[in-house]
Design an enzyme around this catalytic site. Structure first.
Site, PDB file in Angstrom:
ATOM      1  N   LYS A 123       0.829  -1.198   0.000  1.00 16.09           N
ATOM      2  CA  LYS A 123       0.000   0.000   0.000  1.00 16.09           C
ATOM      3  C   LYS A 123       0.865   1.251   0.000  1.00 16.09           C
ATOM      4  O   LYS A 123       0.704   2.137  -0.841  1.00 16.09           O
ATOM      5  CB  LYS A 123      -0.929   0.025   1.216  1.00 16.09           C
ATOM      6  CG  LYS A 123      -1.853   1.250   1.265  1.00 16.09           C
ATOM      7  CD  LYS A 123      -2.287   1.606   2.671  1.00 16.09           C
ATOM      8  CE  LYS A 123      -1.205   2.393   3.394  1.00 16.09           C
ATOM      9  NZ  LYS A 123      -1.673   2.962   4.682  1.00 16.09           N
ATOM     10  N   ASP A 142      -5.921   0.534   0.949  1.00 13.03           N
ATOM     11  CA  ASP A 142      -6.019   0.904   2.356  1.00 13.03           C
ATOM     12  C   ASP A 142      -7.396   0.503   2.872  1.00 13.03           C
ATOM     13  O   ASP A 142      -8.126  -0.226   2.211  1.00 13.03           O
ATOM     14  CB  ASP A 142      -5.763   2.401   2.543  1.00 13.03           C
ATOM     15  CG  ASP A 142      -6.700   3.256   1.699  1.00 13.03           C
ATOM     16  OD1 ASP A 142      -7.756   2.743   1.260  1.00 13.03           O
ATOM     17  OD2 ASP A 142      -6.396   4.441   1.480  1.00 13.03           O
TER      18      ASP A 142
END
Length: 213
Positions: A123, A142
């Protein structure tokens, strides 16, 4: 997982773009290194809080070498309000040591190299590459992207890496870079975790989860 019809995905992307034309990260940064530090700090913390902290933090520590040499207790105090400050300070200091030792003080430009850094998973790597270098290798997943991609019927997975793979199969590569930013804004202001505003959402006619909450 049944792949959503191409027309439905195209419509979803078009509506998201109309609702959230600006999809850049809300983290204030001047270069990829500052973005890297800010993204590490943003775990379980709002972007607004991180921006308040980094406003002073980057005046004191302005390079990987500064963070690598920082007193760990002073660094913890500086980032205390972002939460999980023990782990974040340790990861930032260790990551910066590796940047100095292995990457000549420069933030690397590949996911494979970025995830070598402590505190950096896919991420964070994707956010840094997309927003820091304009490079798109994947999709940053996320909590907002996890929640909304499940609600929109784009994936049934719960693991971020598996969700990313599903999204990369479904979405045109040209949309990968901006998808995270649009879903973050949509999840923050409309499709919220506890009480999504389905009646205000332009996606409610194509969203399989609309009005179920």
């Amino acid at each position: 997982m049944a792949v959503p019809p191409r027309a439905s995905v195209k419509k979803m992307l078009s509506l998201l773009k109309k609702m959230h034309p600006s999809s850049t990260t809300q983290l204030i940064h001047s270069n990829p290194f500052q973005l890297l530090i800010s993204t590490i700090l943003s775990a379980q913390c709002t972007d607004a809080r991180v921006n308040l902290v980094t406003k002073d933090l980057f005046k004191k520590y302005n390079s990987p070498r500064d963070f690598a040499k920082a007193d760990i207790h002073a660094l913890e105090r500086a980032i205390h309000s972002t939460g999980f400050y023990h782990a974040k300070a340790r990861n930032i200091k260790s990551a910066c040591k590796l940047l100095v030792q292995k990457f000549n003080g420069k933030v690397p430009k590949t996911i494979e190299e970025l995830i070598e850094l402590p505190g950096v998973a896919r991420k964070t790597a994707n956010i840094v590459l997309t927003n820091g270098f304009g490079l798109v290798e994947g999709i940053a997943v996320d909590t907002h992207v996890m929640r909304l991609s499940q609600r929109l019927g784009l994936t049934k997975q719960k693991d971020p890496n598996k969700i990313e793979k599903d999204l990369m199969k479904i979405l045109p590569r040209s949309e990968w870079g901006e998808f995270n930013g649009r879903l973050v804004l949509h999840g923050r202001y409309i499709c919220t975790a506890r009480k999504p505003k389905c009646n205000e959402c332009k996606l409610n006619r194509i969203c399989p989860s609309a009005f179920k909450f």
